[in-house]
Motif scaffolding. Structure first.
Motif, PDB file in Angstrom:
ATOM      1  N   UNK A 176     -19.015  -2.956   6.523  1.00  0.00           N
ATOM      2  CA  UNK A 176     -17.701  -2.435   6.902  1.00  0.00           C
ATOM      3  C   UNK A 176     -17.020  -1.771   5.711  1.00  0.00           C
ATOM      4  N   UNK A 177     -16.325  -0.702   6.010  1.00  0.00           N
ATOM      5  CA  UNK A 177     -15.462  -0.084   5.014  1.00  0.00           C
ATOM      6  C   UNK A 177     -14.048  -0.609   5.219  1.00  0.00           C
ATOM      7  N   UNK A 178     -13.271  -0.658   4.153  1.00  0.00           N
ATOM      8  CA  UNK A 178     -11.851  -0.966   4.236  1.00  0.00           C
ATOM      9  C   UNK A 178     -11.078   0.221   3.682  1.00  0.00           C
ATOM     10  N   UNK A 179      -9.992   0.548   4.356  1.00  0.00           N
ATOM     11  CA  UNK A 179      -9.169   1.674   3.948  1.00  0.00           C
ATOM     12  C   UNK A 179      -7.698   1.311   4.065  1.00  0.00           C
ATOM     13  N   UNK A 180      -6.890   1.876   3.182  1.00  0.00           N
ATOM     14  CA  UNK A 180      -5.444   1.766   3.321  1.00  0.00           C
ATOM     15  C   UNK A 180      -4.914   3.139   3.681  1.00  0.00           C
ATOM     16  N   UNK A 181      -4.237   3.190   4.827  1.00  0.00           N
ATOM     17  CA  UNK A 181      -3.727   4.436   5.379  1.00  0.00           C
ATOM     18  C   UNK A 181      -2.224   4.530   5.174  1.00  0.00           C
ATOM     19  N   UNK A 182      -1.723   5.749   5.153  1.00  0.00           N
ATOM     20  CA  UNK A 182      -0.281   5.971   5.098  1.00  0.00           C
ATOM     21  C   UNK A 182       0.293   5.763   6.495  1.00  0.00           C
ATOM     22  N   UNK A 183       1.129   4.747   6.648  1.00  0.00           N
ATOM     23  CA  UNK A 183       1.669   4.393   7.965  1.00  0.00           C
ATOM     24  C   UNK A 183       3.066   4.956   8.204  1.00  0.00           C
ATOM     25  N   UNK A 197       6.006  -2.237   1.745  1.00  0.00           N
ATOM     26  CA  UNK A 197       4.669  -2.569   2.243  1.00  0.00           C
ATOM     27  C   UNK A 197       4.432  -2.000   3.641  1.00  0.00           C
ATOM     28  N   UNK A 198       5.485  -1.869   4.445  1.00  0.00           N
ATOM     29  CA  UNK A 198       5.340  -1.381   5.815  1.00  0.00           C
ATOM     30  C   UNK A 198       4.905   0.091   5.879  1.00  0.00           C
ATOM     31  N   UNK A 199       4.960   0.779   4.770  1.00  0.00           N
ATOM     32  CA  UNK A 199       4.540   2.179   4.748  1.00  0.00           C
ATOM     33  C   UNK A 199       3.024   2.336   4.629  1.00  0.00           C
ATOM     34  N   UNK A 200       2.310   1.213   4.529  1.00  0.00           N
ATOM     35  CA  UNK A 200       0.851   1.232   4.426  1.00  0.00           C
ATOM     36  C   UNK A 200       0.235   0.407   5.556  1.00  0.00           C
ATOM     37  N   UNK A 201      -1.021   0.721   5.872  1.00  0.00           N
ATOM     38  CA  UNK A 201      -1.751  -0.051   6.890  1.00  0.00           C
ATOM     39  C   UNK A 201      -3.207  -0.221   6.447  1.00  0.00           C
ATOM     40  N   UNK A 202      -3.682  -1.453   6.447  1.00  0.00           N
ATOM     41  CA  UNK A 202      -5.068  -1.767   6.083  1.00  0.00           C
ATOM     42  C   UNK A 202      -5.925  -1.769   7.343  1.00  0.00           C
ATOM     43  N   UNK A 203      -7.000  -0.997   7.313  1.00  0.00           N
ATOM     44  CA  UNK A 203      -7.907  -0.932   8.462  1.00  0.00           C
ATOM     45  C   UNK A 203      -9.350  -1.096   8.014  1.00  0.00           C
ATOM     46  N   UNK A 204     -10.184  -1.539   8.953  1.00  0.00           N
ATOM     47  CA  UNK A 204     -11.618  -1.634   8.724  1.00  0.00           C
ATOM     48  C   UNK A 204     -12.343  -0.676   9.654  1.00  0.00           C
ATOM     49  N   UNK A 222      -4.475  -2.423 -19.597  1.00  0.00           N
ATOM     50  CA  UNK A 222      -4.604  -2.265 -18.147  1.00  0.00           C
ATOM     51  C   UNK A 222      -3.905  -3.411 -17.424  1.00  0.00           C
ATOM     52  N   UNK A 223      -3.204  -3.085 -16.358  1.00  0.00           N
ATOM     53  CA  UNK A 223      -2.714  -4.076 -15.398  1.00  0.00           C
ATOM     54  C   UNK A 223      -3.638  -4.000 -14.194  1.00  0.00           C
ATOM     55  N   UNK A 224      -4.221  -5.124 -13.806  1.00  0.00           N
ATOM     56  CA  UNK A 224      -5.261  -5.106 -12.779  1.00  0.00           C
ATOM     57  C   UNK A 224      -4.863  -5.977 -11.595  1.00  0.00           C
ATOM     58  N   UNK A 225      -4.805  -5.368 -10.419  1.00  0.00           N
ATOM     59  CA  UNK A 225      -4.666  -6.098  -9.159  1.00  0.00           C
ATOM     60  C   UNK A 225      -6.066  -6.264  -8.573  1.00  0.00           C
ATOM     61  N   UNK A 226      -6.286  -7.350  -7.877  1.00  0.00           N
ATOM     62  CA  UNK A 226      -7.618  -7.645  -7.351  1.00  0.00           C
ATOM     63  C   UNK A 226      -7.623  -7.553  -5.826  1.00  0.00           C
ATOM     64  N   UNK A 227      -8.481  -6.679  -5.308  1.00  0.00           N
ATOM     65  CA  UNK A 227      -8.619  -6.532  -3.866  1.00  0.00           C
ATOM     66  C   UNK A 227      -7.816  -5.378  -3.321  1.00  0.00           C
ATOM     67  N   UNK A 228      -8.455  -4.587  -2.456  1.00  0.00           N
ATOM     68  CA  UNK A 228      -7.786  -3.421  -1.881  1.00  0.00           C
ATOM     69  C   UNK A 228      -6.506  -3.801  -1.155  1.00  0.00           C
ATOM     70  N   UNK A 229      -6.508  -4.959  -0.518  1.00  0.00           N
ATOM     71  CA  UNK A 229      -5.332  -5.370   0.249  1.00  0.00           C
ATOM     72  C   UNK A 229      -4.092  -5.538  -0.629  1.00  0.00           C
ATOM     73  N   UNK A 230      -4.283  -5.684  -1.936  1.00  0.00           N
ATOM     74  CA  UNK A 230      -3.158  -5.863  -2.854  1.00  0.00           C
ATOM     75  C   UNK A 230      -2.713  -4.552  -3.519  1.00  0.00           C
ATOM     76  N   UNK A 231      -3.339  -3.449  -3.137  1.00  0.00           N
ATOM     77  CA  UNK A 231      -2.971  -2.163  -3.726  1.00  0.00           C
ATOM     78  C   UNK A 231      -1.519  -1.770  -3.424  1.00  0.00           C
ATOM     79  N   UNK A 232      -1.026  -1.922  -2.174  1.00  0.00           N
ATOM     80  CA  UNK A 232       0.364  -1.518  -1.925  1.00  0.00           C
ATOM     81  C   UNK A 232       1.374  -2.248  -2.803  1.00  0.00           C
TER      82      UNK A 232
END
Length: 333
Positions: free
Chosen positions: A4-11, A20-27, A303-313
């Motif tokens: 599966x791919x994971x993507x964060x879309x502009x919502x 956070x509501x301006x983004x949407x995580x989809x698979x 570097x400041x590092x966030x872990x996991x795509x879901x934490x990008x927003x």
């Protein structure tokens, strides 16, 4: 490889601060590369201030991200499948594959990188777009001379930190502006700037006056707003200003009203905005110099590092509010 791919879309398009509501995580399915294309598993995602502008549909230098589309962004990762003879599985590449785990791009849109002496993530920072931005703005626009004073706003950030170090290497006096005592200590003690003004200390004009007894010859401006306005008042005649960013106004519905614009005329300033992607002919020279400095330990960065795509927003929102320290990245593996 996961199935599966994971993507964060502009919502949604923000008015004012991003939420956070301006983004949407989809698979979804992992894309298949076509002829001449390459499938990449992204290891790192770059988060940068320009992305805020791409969330808006206001007229700008680049097309906005469409609602429901993958958020734009620089990535660094590993080739999984290649239908371009110039790439093979296992190659390390950087590109603009956006906020997702897997991406497909034509081979011509990817850059193969050598991670023997430079870490992969650094190709999204000091040896990538931020580094080239610093290099171009300083060299092509500011054109500093030995002994001159170069001022850099957002001095602890991915771009500003490189500007100051390059200025020092040219024999200039480097003065930073940053938010908070900890960032200012880093700018002076680790990056080697001569001084740093903490704009959060509440004495901006007085502190700038004390730090700039000989005025400003070159200004690399990343912030805009009140800080930019105060620095205009400290400029010398014929000073040069590279206008790189205006992050102070990116999330406001009531932009700061500049009071010292007449200084541009009085001091005969050169003020030039620039978009580094419009100067691709300069990138190879810049990247060679920056890569050599990083490999030799002569160019420092954080570097400041966030872990996991879901934490990008959340990491992106924090960066816009100045919570990051240095280059903001998201580790995807």
């Amino acid at each position: 490889m996961t199935d599966q791919n994971q993507q964060i879309l502009l919502a949604g398009r923000p008015e004012g601060w991003v939420e956070a509501r301006h983004f949407r995580l989809e698979q979804g399915p992992i894309p298949e590369p076509g002829e001449g294309e390459v499938l990449v598993r992204n290891h790192w995602l770059s988060l940068d201030p320009y992305m805020r502008g791409r969330m808006s549909d206001a007229k700008s230098y680049a097309e906005p991200v469409a609602l429901g589309a993958v958020m734009v962004g620089g990535t660094a990762g590993e080739v999984v499948v290649s239908r371009d003879p110039h790439f093979k599985p296992g190659d390390q590449v950087v590109g603009m594959l956006g906020w997702q785990l897997y991406g497909v791009a034509p081979g011509r849109m990817l850059q193969k990188v050598d991670t023997t002496h430079v870490p992969l993530a650094a190709y999204l920072g000091p040896v990538g777009m931020p580094g080239v931005t610093a290099w171009y703005g300083l060299n092509a626009i500011c054109e500093p001379k030995t002994g001159e004073t170069v001022v850099v706003t957002a001095a602890s950030g991915a771009v500003g930190s490189v500007v100051g170090q390059l200025a020092k290497a040219k024999g200039c006096r480097a003065v930073g502006v940053a938010g908070g005592a900890e960032k200012c200590r880093y700018v002076v003690e680790e990056l080697g700037f001569d001084a740093c003004v903490d704009y959060k200390a509440g004495k901006l004009k007085d502190d700038l006056k004390a730090a700039l007894p000989r005025g400003v010859d070159c200004l690399f401006e990343n912030v805009g707003g009140e800080i930019f306005d105060a620095l205009l008042a400290r400029t010398n005649a014929f000073a040069r200003i590279a206008l790189c960013g205006m992050i102070a106004d990116y999330n406001t519905t009531d932009p700061y009203c500049m009071k010292n614009v007449r200084t541009v005329l009085i001091n005969r300033l050169k003020l030039q905005g620039f978009i580094v992607s419009e100067h691709m002919e300069q990138w190879p020279v810049a990247l060679r110099e920056l890569g050599g400095m990083v490999a030799a330990g002569k160019l420092h960065y954080r570097e400041s590092i966030a872990h996991g795509l879901e934490n990008a927003p959340e990491a992106f929102i924090g960066m816009l509010k100045g919570r990051n320290f240095g280059k903001q990245l998201v580790k995807l593996v």
